[in-house]
Every structure is written in structure tokens, then in C-alpha cells.
Write an enzyme that holds these catalytic residues in place. Structure first.
Site, PDB file in Angstrom:
ATOM      1  CG  HIS A 116      35.062  36.392  35.225  1.00 39.40           C
ATOM      2  ND1 HIS A 116      34.844  36.985  36.446  1.00 39.40           N
ATOM      3  CD2 HIS A 116      34.874  37.383  34.315  1.00 39.40           C
ATOM      4  CE1 HIS A 116      34.534  38.249  36.292  1.00 39.40           C
ATOM      5  NE2 HIS A 116      34.547  38.521  34.992  1.00 39.40           N
ATOM      6  CD  GLU A 117      36.069  37.318  30.585  1.00 43.57           C
ATOM      7  OE1 GLU A 117      35.281  37.837  29.770  1.00 43.57           O
ATOM      8  OE2 GLU A 117      36.405  37.888  31.632  1.00 43.57           O
TER       9      GLU A 117
ATOM     10  CG  HIS B 113      31.229  38.305  31.023  1.00 42.78           C
ATOM     11  ND1 HIS B 113      30.415  39.141  31.744  1.00 42.78           N
ATOM     12  CD2 HIS B 113      32.476  38.452  31.542  1.00 42.78           C
ATOM     13  CE1 HIS B 113      31.136  39.758  32.671  1.00 42.78           C
ATOM     14  NE2 HIS B 113      32.384  39.352  32.575  1.00 42.78           N
TER      15      HIS B 113
ATOM     16  CG  ASP C  29      32.941  41.922  35.036  1.00 42.78           C
ATOM     17  OD1 ASP C  29      33.003  40.691  35.148  1.00 42.78           O
ATOM     18  OD2 ASP C  29      33.469  42.547  34.104  1.00 42.78           O
TER      19      ASP C  29
END
EC number: 3.4.-.-
Length: 913
Positions: A156-157, A160, A167
Site C-alpha cells: 500500500h505504501e 504512494h 488513498d
């Protein structure tokens, strides 16, 4: 500039082209190499942490591989281990890996319950993030229930960090109306779950019923949407990667374009997969059918700092007092900036290299004095940069390998042979920081810094700008604890006439004060120097060096907290004042200012963005006064006020990152950047985790068809934490190179910037109130000429067919100056606007030469007219009566308001599935 030099300049611009990033990550045959995960020096020694990092990445790699359609995986990772940890045989010295270029930082949180994984993301949609932040508690699996498996959270990170997506949840707005139905903010809409409220009383908690707000048509605060553990939907990782079934990113086909989340706001309603698909990573890879190997890891331990100064003493250094200024800046570096126990050598060069000092360890003031006496005092000869570099490698190799060592290279001259040692530089493993002095310094310098991860700076011949001292002042260690790094509190200069005074103040706040040094330089005669501490006591004892034309005073112990006053008097000369200090305590994080540009190069008319990140530990400092000083090779300085308002160039409001567009190019070539920050205007310390760039805190999960709750996420209480912080800082933002700038007069090719914070609310049943931050005539500067506002009942039609959408009458709307708050009230006309209608609104700004901004973020309003209150009738006791279990065929939480009996309208429990 001759044709040879011009062609070299164009080549260097091509090599430097792209976003400014110190990351060492490379994508090689679908595998990410060169990832640096650094363990903060303040983390207590714990070998299990290293294994936990390995486990997280190993678990993440196949998850990433499948989630990206067999395109990407983690190939090799370097783990940076603090110098204070015990040495081991399998720990080796880093090469280019440092804390400053680490992609992931593992550090203890300075905030209570601050174990949320998050990514610093200061750019726009698609721009790479700065760094991922993880805590030892998270890596140890102590937060599994709150954030899910570590490997999934890391992917998930990574999205980014590497691809600049946002998000797909929203902590502030968890539900919205769509066609009269309540929807949970999520992606995709196929995710099913339950809603409820976590109610706690007397030490016990239970699941309460979501309360319906009759004025908004939504649930009241506290209502949570909890996804089912078992799902048929596979997306999306940027919403709920903790759910076992979620193994994909949302695509164009299943993306929820109406959800009010940051991905839609920042990325123009595009799905995360569309953004990833547009990335450079995606464009240069194809799916592979081969199952990737497990990641490999190298363990690197920080050692003592090794620095060799490589200083130009060629004939051109006699111009404009350059050699003396080099001595002043060099003395600051040797007396103050370089840390204790570091090793320092010195080489000078003209047409050949000359070793001025072998490596000396800095253990005392006498060691520092020994080195200052070796600084060059005479200038002559040509310029052979490669000779200086090769000699520096030799000096270092006499004691240590060159891996991880640093070279500070200063030159003011041209050298057409510099590319001849590029391969040696790459193979050395040394980091090269470059200082370009004056307008004729070799254009290849920036490439040396770029290929080795070093700092690049530029200093003009304008002495009053203090550029050379600022450049050397920025060379604190990239690996030591922040408490050991030198921090610049002040950097000022002025040309005085007729016994004029240069007066000012410097704030020493409670987070600094150790090793405080005041440095004054002049160009002809020693000035009168007066300095008073916060108690009004005059400070004497300045050490005066008339040959180098400088004086300095080192404050013993910890400098007094408060405002120090100075007065300098001189005639017909230029004076500068520099103040540096260190953290007052190893346990109290100092306030720091880190500044940078968004790119290495600026190609007219593309704007640059300047950033300043102001923090105390992990906490942002808000409401500071921040200005950037950008100086061109022509000597022209532009002053910009940087803002943390979430508009224009600023990605997020109140995150401690202050930003502004730069458009006032005046020439091609190098530009230097310096940032000044002043506190005292009631800054606020708060949680440092921007909602748009972190893993979602899981409020609970469903077990045996019942919601099991996690402890509530800690609330941000700004009013309680409000505290005045008076401080002063200056920070070098390095340099950048501009190209394509036409001769004066420079044409106006800069449109207004995109409006990114448009909000809409309904007033009554027919009026819509819009608010946004005004853009300028040129991005976020000046005043726009007019606004175009359009509306539609279709969000995609408004995005894709903006010019065909219904236009609102804005005749009475006169744009305000950039960064002002705009408010506009209008009544929709020529469109059906009735109960249950969703209306979408967007704005475009136009400047005086008819250049138009990008379309703004799309705001929405949903008209909800509550039914009239029915006559009072007896109803069962709601505290004991069961709430109806409403079955909905759709997987979307929805309510047809008029069909629900009024005795249950206050509290509704939905079972969604």
C-alpha cells in the site's frame, strides 16, 4: 559560450532531466533494486528488527507481483544499521546509501499511538513520494489488528512512494449520498460489510446503532463501515489491503469515481491502476511468466564520517574575492559543521592536484585549527577537476575504502575533460557534493552529484547573499543522529555605506543551543560588532582573523533561550552574519527545516516548485512565516512566500510542508535556493500523518456476523496541543538549472494554477455555496482575470466534456488576489435540481491573455429535503427495542428515507451483504 560548451550544457540538461530525487532505486527486469530501509539511530538495538524487516519485504514481494499483473517485485534491499549498534562480520560499510536518501525510515514514534504506516507525499498525482515511515511496533506485528499484515501494508505504501497514488478511504467523510442513497466511501463499490458505532461505557464496549442525521441525510459522526472478512470483490489495495480477498488495485472498470476520497480529488477521478499504468515503471516493463525469486538483503552499518575537501585554487579564483570567501566558508565547515570523530582530508587543484592534508580525525579544537591552516591562500594555474578527484580517492584509500566516503568539490572554472573520470567516480562508491562558484563553473558538476547522490549547490559572486557559506553550511552528515547535526539559525548579508548599521535578531529556541556559533565576515575592514544575549548582557570574545576577514564567537555550553540582538557597523563594504547551533538535548528533537526543488532542471515555461518541510521530530510545525530566496546567475533574487494552505503548489494543508510555484525566470543557467523560516505566530504541533498517504486504521472486523472493535483511533486535538513556538532557521535548498528562457521581454506563457480545494454546500433547498482558494494570473502569483464555473448531473460528463457542460453566470464574480479565499453563492438554473439530485461542479480560471488553468477538482452536492415531521405517535423504547435488520439487494448501504418508519429513523442498523 562557445559551441562546445553549449553542446555539453545541453547534454547535461538531458542527463539531469526529471524529478529531483536522491533515491537509489532502479527497476531492472521487473525487479526493484537499491531500496534502502534505514533504522533510525535512536532506535534501541534489537537484532529481531532486522529479521522483521526482511520478513515484511519477503511477504510483500509476491503480493506486489500478483497485484501488478506479474510486473513488479522486490529484488534487493539494503538495510542501514545505526553506528551505535554492535558491529558484526556480515555488516559492511555503505556506499551511496545514507539516511538522507533512504526510501523507508524505521523510527520510534514521537506521538502517542503513532504507529500508523505512512508516506511523505508532497507532490501531485503521479509524482513519487519522499519516504515511507514505519515503527518497530508495526514491524513486530503488534498492530496487526489495526493495520493488517505488514507485507500488505508495505505494498500500500509502496504505491504512494513509487507511483504517486492516493488513498481511497476518507477518515473525515466516511459516507456520502448518491441518488438519494447513503454510500460508504470505498473502492470498489463491490466491497460489502456492516455499519455500526463503537460505544464504550463503564469500561465495556458494545456495537451501537448508527444515528441518522435528518438535516444531511447521512449518518452522524461515529458510524463506521466494517468490510466483511469474506469478499468476492478483489479491489482495492488503496482502500482495504488488510482484507484477505483484496489483491488488486482499482481499475477503470471497477473504480468508484463518486467517492469523496483523495484519489478522486487529486487524480481527476482516475483509478489507482490508471495512474500506475501511466508511470515510467509501467512503460518500461512487460509482464513476466517467471515466478520471481525472494528478495535478497545486504546489511550495511554506518561508520565514521570520512570527508575530503577538493578545492579549486586556479587563477580564476582570484576574481571577485572568491579565494578569501572559500577560506571563510571552509573555516565554518571545519570549525562547526563537520562532526566530532569524523575524518577530514584536503586536496587543492589548479592544472594539477596538491595534497594539503591527509585524513585527520576531528577529536578536538586543535584538530580543527590544523585543518583551517591548510586552506589555500594563493590562486594560479588552470583547472583540472579530475586531478583533484583522483588525488582525493588516493588520500582516502590510504586509510579507508572509498565506499561511503564524501568529497566536497568546489570549482569556479570550466574543464572540458571532467567527463573523463565519470567512470572512476561511479566505481569509487564515494558521494560527491558539488559547489559551483560563479557563472562559469563547469556545467558537468551537477552530473557528478546526481550519479553519486550528493548535494548540489551554487553560489554567485553577490557576497551579501552569503551563498558560499550557505553551501558549506548545508554539508552536515547524512547519517548521524539529528541531535549531532549542525543547524543554521541565521544567514544574512548587507552592503553598508557611511557608517551604517546592520541590526537584527536571532532566536535561539529551547530545541537548540549547543555549540552555538556567531560568524561575521567583511570585505575590507573589520566592522564594529555588538552582540547581546536574551538577558541583555553584551557578549565579548570574538576571535578576529584579519587575513581571512572574519570573526567568530562560540557560545560555551548551551546558549540562552530567547532573542539575541546584534548590531554591525561599517562603511563601503559588505558584511554577512551566520549563526549555527546544534540540538540542546539528545532526547528533545530540534526544529528542522529541509528545503528542495521538485526537479533538477526547469524548462521554460514549465514552473518549478520550491518546498520547505518544517518539523520537530515527526510533528509538523504549522503557521510559520516561510520565505524562499531564489537567485539566478544574473544576480537577481526573487523572494517567494511559501504557504501550507493546500492550494496551488501545496499538496496538503497543515502538513508542515510549505510550497510555492516559481515562474520568474530571468536567464538560463544555475539558480540557488535558500529558505528562511520564522516561528512565533502560534504554530501547532499535531499528529504528523496526513490522511491521504497512510494505511487505513481498521476500526474493527466481523467475526461470527458480529463486529469486533479495535480501540478507537486517537483523535487529533489541536486546541489542546496548541503551543507558541518561536524559532528562526535558514536552509539551503541546493540549486537547479534553467533552460529555454527567452531573451527579455519574457512572454507571459504561465496560466493560472489548478484549483484543488473546491468545496460545495447546499444552502436551503436551492442555493449552492462554493468556496476555494484563489489562483493567480501566473500559477499562484497575481490575480486571475475571470472564472468559468460549469455544472452537471454526471460526474464523468463534467470531467470529460467540461466545455459542453452547463455554465453558471459569474458576471458578478471578480477574482481576488492569489491565495485569498473565494466564496460564491448561486442558484442552479436550466437543470433539474430536486430531492435526491447529485450535482457536480468544477471551475476553470482564466488569465488576462486568455490562458486557462486545468479544470479544478470536482465538488458535489446532493440535495436532501427531509420529510416533514409526522404527528407524534407512541413508539417502543428505542433503548431496548431491536433495530430492524433491513435487507438490501445491492451491496451498497442505502436508505430510501420515505419508506422507513419514523419510529426507527433516529437509529438504524444496516446489515449489508
Amino acid at each position: 559560450m562557445g559551441p562546445c560548451k553549449s553542446s555539453v550544457f545541453i547534454l547535461i540538461l538531458h542527463l539531469l532531466e526529471g524529478a529531483l530525487s536522491n533515491s537509489l532505486i532502479q527497476l531492472n527486469n521487473n525487479g526493484y533494486e537499491g531500496i534502502v530501509i534505514a533504522i533510525d539511530p535512536n532506535v534501541p538495538e534489537d537484532e529481531t528488527l532486522i529479521q522483521q524487516i526482511k520478513d515484511m519485504v519477503t511477504q510483500a514481494s509476491p503480493y506486489l507481483f500478483e497485484a501488478t499483473g506479474k510486473r513488479f517485485y522486490f529484488k534487493n534491499v539494503a538495510i542501514l544499521i545505526p553506528e551505535t549498534w554492535k558491529t558484526k562480520a556480515d555488516y559492511v560499510r555503505p556506499k551511496l546509501e545514507t539516511y538522507k536518501n533512504a526510501d523507508v525510515l524505521v523510527a520510534e514514534s514521537t506521538l502517542p499511538d503513532g504507529d500508523e504506516p505512512y508516506t511523505e507525499h508532497i507532490g501531485k498525482c503521479g509524482d513519487k513520494g519522499e519516504r515511507i515511515h514505519l515503527t518497530p511496533n508495526f514491524l513486530a506485528g503488534k498492530k496487526l489488528k489495526e493495520y493488517g499484515p505488514q507485507g500488505r501494508a508495505f505494498v500500500h505504501e509502496w504505491a504512494h512512494l513509487r507511483w504517486g497514488v492516493f488513498d481511497e478511504y476518507n477518515n473525515d467523510e466516511k459516507f456520502y449520498l448518491s441518488n438519494g442513497r447513503i454510500q460508504a466511501v470505498r473502492c470498489s463499490v463491490g466491497i460489502t460489510g456492516k455499519i455500526g458505532v463503537n460505544k464504550c461505557q463503564g469500561g465495556s464496549c458494545y456495537t451501537g446503532k448508527c444515528t441518522f442525521d435528518k438535516t444531511t441525510g447521512l449518518y452522524k459522526k461515529g458510524c463506521e463501515f466494517i468490510p466483511h472478512s469474506q469478499q468476492t470483490e478483489k479491489a482495492s489495495i488503496m482502500f482495504a489491503q488488510h482484507v484477505d480477498a483484496v489483491v488488486e488495485f482499482c481499475t477503470e472498470q471497477n473504480h468508484n469515481k463518486e467517492a469523496p476520497n483523495m484519489q478522486n480529488t487529486k487524480c481527476n477521478l482516475r483509478s489507482t491502476w490508471e495512474v500506475i499504468r501511466d508511470s515510467e515503471d509501467f512503460k518500461k516493463t512487460t509482464p513476466t511468466t517467471t515466478q520471481p525469486p525472494n528478495p535478497t538483503f545486504s546489511l550495511l552499518q554506518i561508520g565514521q564520517r570520512i570527508v575530503c575537501l577538493v578545492l579549486d585554487k586556479s587563477g580564476s579564483m582570484a576574481t571577485g574575492n572568491r579565494l578569501n570567501r572559500l577560506n571563510q566558508a571552509g573555516q565554518l565547515f571545519l570549525l562547526q559543521i563537520i562532526e566530532l570523530r569524523s575524518w577530514v582530508g584536503m586536496v587543492t587543484f589548479d592544472s594539477a592536484a596538491h595534497v594539503q592534508s591527509e585524513l585527520i580525525q576531528i577529536n578536538s579544537g586543535s584538530d580543527r585549527d590544523t585543518l583551517t591552516k591548510r586552506l589555500p591562500t594563493a590562486a594560479s594555474g588552470g583547472t583540472s577537476i579530475c586531478s583533484g578527484l583522483r588525488s582525493a580517492f588516493t588520500v582516502i584509500k590510504k586509510k579507508y575504502p572509498t565506499d561511503g566516503s564524501e568529497i566536497v568539490l568546489l570549482t569556479d572554472g570550466e574543464d572540458n575533460t571532467i567527463s573523463g573520470c565519470f567512470n572512476e567516480v561511479k566505481q569509487s562508491g564515494a558521494i560527491i557534493h558539488t559547489v559551483a562558484l560563479g557563472p562559469s563553473a563547469a556545467r558537468e558538476l551537477e552530473e557528478l552529484s546526481k550519479m553519486t547522490g550528493g548535494l548540489r549547490t551554487y553560489a554567485s559572486d553577490q557576497v551579501q547573499n552569503n551563498g558560499l557559506i550557505d553551501a558549506f553550511g548545508a554539508l552536515s552528515s547524512g547519517n548521524g543522529a539529528v541531535s549531532q547535526r549542525s543547524i543554521q539559525l541565521e544567514s544574512k548579508g548587507s552592503t553598508l555605506q557611511n557608517s551604517q548599521w546592520m541590526n537584527g535578531t536571532v532566536i535561539v529556541d529551547s530545541t537548540v543551543g549547543k555549540d552555538t556559533l556567531f560568524l561575521v565576515t567583511w570585505t575590507t575592514q573589520p566592522p564594529q560588532i555588538l552582540l547581546w544575549d536574551p538577558s541583555g548582557q553584551k557578549q565579548d570574545g570574538f576571535v578576529v582573523d584579519k587575513n581571512t576577514k572574519m570573526a567568530f564567537l562560540q557560545i560555551p555550553g548551551i546558549a540562552k533561550v530567547g532573542t539575541w540582538k546584534y548590531s554591525l557597523q561599517a562603511s563601503s563594504q559588505t558584511l554577512t552574519l551566520t549563526v549555527t547551533s546544534r540540538a540542546s538535548s539528545a532526547t528533545l528533537p530540534p526544529i528542522t527545516v529541509t528545503s528542495k526543488m521538485n526537479k533538477d532542471t526547469g524548462k521554460f515555461p514549465s514552473p518549478m516548485i520550491v518546498y520547505a518541510n518544517i518539523r520537530q521530530g515527526a510533528s509538523p510545525i504549522l503557521r510559520a512565516s516561510v520565505t524562499a530566496l531564489i537567485e539566478s546567475e544574473n544576480g537577481k533574487t526573487v523572494t517567494l512566500e511559501l504557504l501550507d494552505n493546500g492550494a496551488g503548489a501545496d499538496a496538503a494543508k497543515d502538513d508542515g510542508v510549505y510550497s510555492r510555484y516559481f515562474t520568474t525566470y530571468d536567464t538560463n543557467g544555475r539558480y540557488s535556493v535558500k529558505v528562511r523560516a520564522l516561528g512565533g505566530v502560534n504554530p501547532v504541533r499535531r499528529r504528523a500523518i496526513p490522511q491521504q498517504s497512510g494505511v487505513m486504521y481498521v476500526p474493527g472486523w466481523i467475526e461470527n456476523d458480529e463486529i469486533q472493535w479495535n480501540p478507537p483511533r486517537p483523535e487529533i486535538e489541536d486546541d489542546v496541543q496548541r503551543k507558541q513556538v518561536c524559532f528562526s532557521r535558514t536552509s539551503s535548498g541546493g540549486s537547479f538549472v534553467a533552460s529555454g528562457v527567452p531573451n527579455a521581454p519574457i512572454p507571459d506563457l504561465f496560466p493560472p494554477c489548478q484549483i484543488t480545494d473546491l468545496k460545495a454546500e447546499i444552502h436551503g433547498h436551492s442555493l449552492i455555496n462554493l468556496t476555494w482558494t484563489a489562483p493567480g494570473d501566473d500559477y499562484d502569483h497575481g490575480t486571475a482575470h475571470k472564472y468559468i464555473i460549469r455544472i452537471s448531473t454526471s460526474i464523468l460528463d463534467l470531467r470529460d466534456k467540461f466545455n459542453e457542460s452547463l455554465q453558471v453566470n459569474t458576471t458578478a464574480l471578480i477574482p481576488k488576489e492569489a491565495n485569498s479565499e473565494e466564496v460564491f453563492l448561486f442558484k442552479p438554473e436550466n437543470i433539474t435540481f430536486e430531492n435526491g439530485t447529485d450535482l457536480f461542479i468544477a471551475i476553470q480560471a482564466v488569465d488576462k491573455v486568455d490562458l486557462k488553468s486545468e479544470i479544478s477538482n470536482i465538488a458535489r452536492v446532493s440535495l436532501f429535503i427531509p420529510p416533514q415531521t409526522p404527528p407524534e405517535t407512541p413508539s417502543p423504547d428505542e433503548t431496548s427495542a431491536p433495530c430492524p435488520n433491513i435487507s438490501i439487494n445491492s451491496t451498497i448501504p442505502g436508505i430510501h428515507i420515505l419508506k422507513i418508519m419514523w419510529k426507527w429513523i433516529g437509529e438504524l442498523q444496516l446489515s449489508i451483504g
